[in-house]
Write a protein that holds these residues in place. Structure first.
Motif, short mmCIF file in Angstrom:
data_model
loop_
_atom_site.label_atom_id
_atom_site.label_comp_id
_atom_site.label_asym_id
_atom_site.label_seq_id
_atom_site.Cartn_x
_atom_site.Cartn_y
_atom_site.Cartn_z
N VAL A 62 -38.63 -10.02 3.39
CA VAL A 62 -37.32 -10.67 3.36
C VAL A 62 -37.18 -11.66 4.50
N GLN A 63 -37.49 -11.23 5.72
CA GLN A 63 -37.43 -12.10 6.88
C GLN A 63 -38.20 -11.47 8.03
N PHE A 64 -38.55 -12.30 9.02
CA PHE A 64 -39.16 -11.76 10.23
C PHE A 64 -38.55 -12.46 11.43
N LYS B 205 -44.75 -10.19 19.51
CA LYS B 205 -44.72 -9.37 18.30
C LYS B 205 -43.64 -9.88 17.34
N LEU B 206 -43.70 -9.41 16.10
CA LEU B 206 -42.71 -9.77 15.10
C LEU B 206 -42.12 -8.51 14.47
N PRO C 214 -40.86 1.64 3.49
CA PRO C 214 -40.16 1.42 4.76
C PRO C 214 -39.27 0.18 4.71
N ARG C 215 -38.25 0.15 5.56
CA ARG C 215 -37.32 -0.98 5.59
C ARG C 215 -37.77 -2.06 6.56
N THR C 216 -38.42 -1.64 7.65
CA THR C 216 -38.88 -2.59 8.66
C THR C 216 -40.28 -2.21 9.11
N ALA C 217 -40.94 -3.17 9.73
CA ALA C 217 -42.27 -2.94 10.29
C ALA C 217 -42.48 -3.89 11.46
N PRO D 35 -49.91 -14.50 14.24
CA PRO D 35 -50.26 -15.83 13.73
C PRO D 35 -50.82 -15.80 12.32
N ALA D 36 -51.67 -14.80 12.02
CA ALA D 36 -52.25 -14.69 10.68
C ALA D 36 -51.18 -14.39 9.65
N PHE D 37 -50.19 -13.57 10.04
CA PHE D 37 -49.12 -13.24 9.10
C PHE D 37 -48.27 -14.47 8.80
N ARG D 38 -47.91 -15.23 9.84
CA ARG D 38 -47.12 -16.45 9.62
C ARG D 38 -47.84 -17.40 8.67
#
Length: 274
Positions: free
Chosen positions: A235-237, A244-245, A254-257, A265-268
């Motif tokens: 949904v958002q980060f 960290k993010l 889970p709702r958050t991680a 950087p790889a996730f973005r």
């Protein structure tokens, strides 16, 4: 590619919060003392020095912020590598000509407050050429930053395509769950689960490493040791301390991680390319 480079520059853009005031103060002091016959000690005791320094700081800070903003927007839209001529023209207009015009107008307004015509001052002859030199150096600085980040980027990891279905064994049969309906795979209390966007939960065999190899990395991302998510579940980060993010998910659980600094950087890049 342009968006990837832009994302890789974000950590540095954040550190500019320190660079801008220092550079603006240094430039303002130089412009204030340029051509003055009084010693620095005498000027520091003069009220007019601090007025001129404050005005110079505001103007210099505004110019640095404008060049940074223009360069950031151009980094997102025009690549130096793919469209060098167009990018150079846009950089000259937005990163040099426009800020130079703004600097002159702000200086004119400053002198007008004290009832002085800017043409009767030394500004057009001495200070304004220095302002233009400052703008050239700022643009070269951002160009060097761009080149360094492009040259230091690592080759992207190979992307594997996701399977269309994921087999799940139940008490009575083996069912095939379409991968585009899977919200995430997660580990809880020593067991691994599959959760769909509809909210169905299935116990799965095998480790998350094995699931990752089977499911592919084009639509799923390994957030951490306990979680593998579909891009539509993100949904958002938002940023946390130490790079960290925090990721908010559309799943019921889970709702958050939390994404580590190493993985951020790889996730973005992965999410931006979806």
């Amino acid at each position: 590619m342009i968006a990837t480079i832009y994302i890789s520059l974000l950590p540095f853009r954040h550190r500019e919060s320190y660079f801008r005031p220092v550079a603006a103060l240094a430039a303002a002091h130089y412009l204030t003392t340029l051509g003055e016959e009084d010693s620095l000690a005498d000027m520091l005791l003069s009220y007019s020095y601090y007025i001129a320094l404050a005005a110079g700081f505001v103007i210099a800070y505004a110019l640095i912020a404008l060049v940074s903003f223009a360069t950031t927007q151009l980094d997102r839209r025009l690549s130096w590598q793919q469209q060098p001529v167009l990018r150079l023209a846009a950089q000259v207009v937005l990163g040099f000509a426009l800020p130079a015009m703004l600097a002159y107008l702000l200086a004119m307004a400053y002198f007008a407050i004290f009832g002085v015509d800017i043409l009767e001052t030394t500004y057009p002859r001495y200070e304004f050429p220095f302002v233009r030199l400052l703008l050239v150096l700022l643009n070269l600085y951002y160009l060097l930053l761009y080149v360094l980040h492009v040259s230091s980027r690592k080759a992207p990891a190979p992307v594997t395509k996701a399977k269309e279905v994921f087999p799940v064994r139940t008490a009575t049969a083996t069912i095939s769950v379409p991968t585009d309906t899977i919200c995430c795979f997660y580990r809880k209390n020593g067991a691994n689960y599959l959760r769909t966007f509809a909210g169905d939960v299935h116990l799965i065999s095998g480790s998350l490493e094995q699931v990752e190899l089977r499911i592919g990395t084009d639509t799923f991302f390994r957030v951490n040791r306990q979680l593998l998510v579909h891009y539509r579940a993100c949904v958002q980060f938002s940023p946390l301390e130490h790079g960290k993010l925090e990721l908010r998910l559309s799943c019921r659980e889970p709702r958050t991680a939390v994404i580590s600094q190493k993985q951020a950087p790889a996730f973005r890049k992965w999410l931006l390319e979806r």
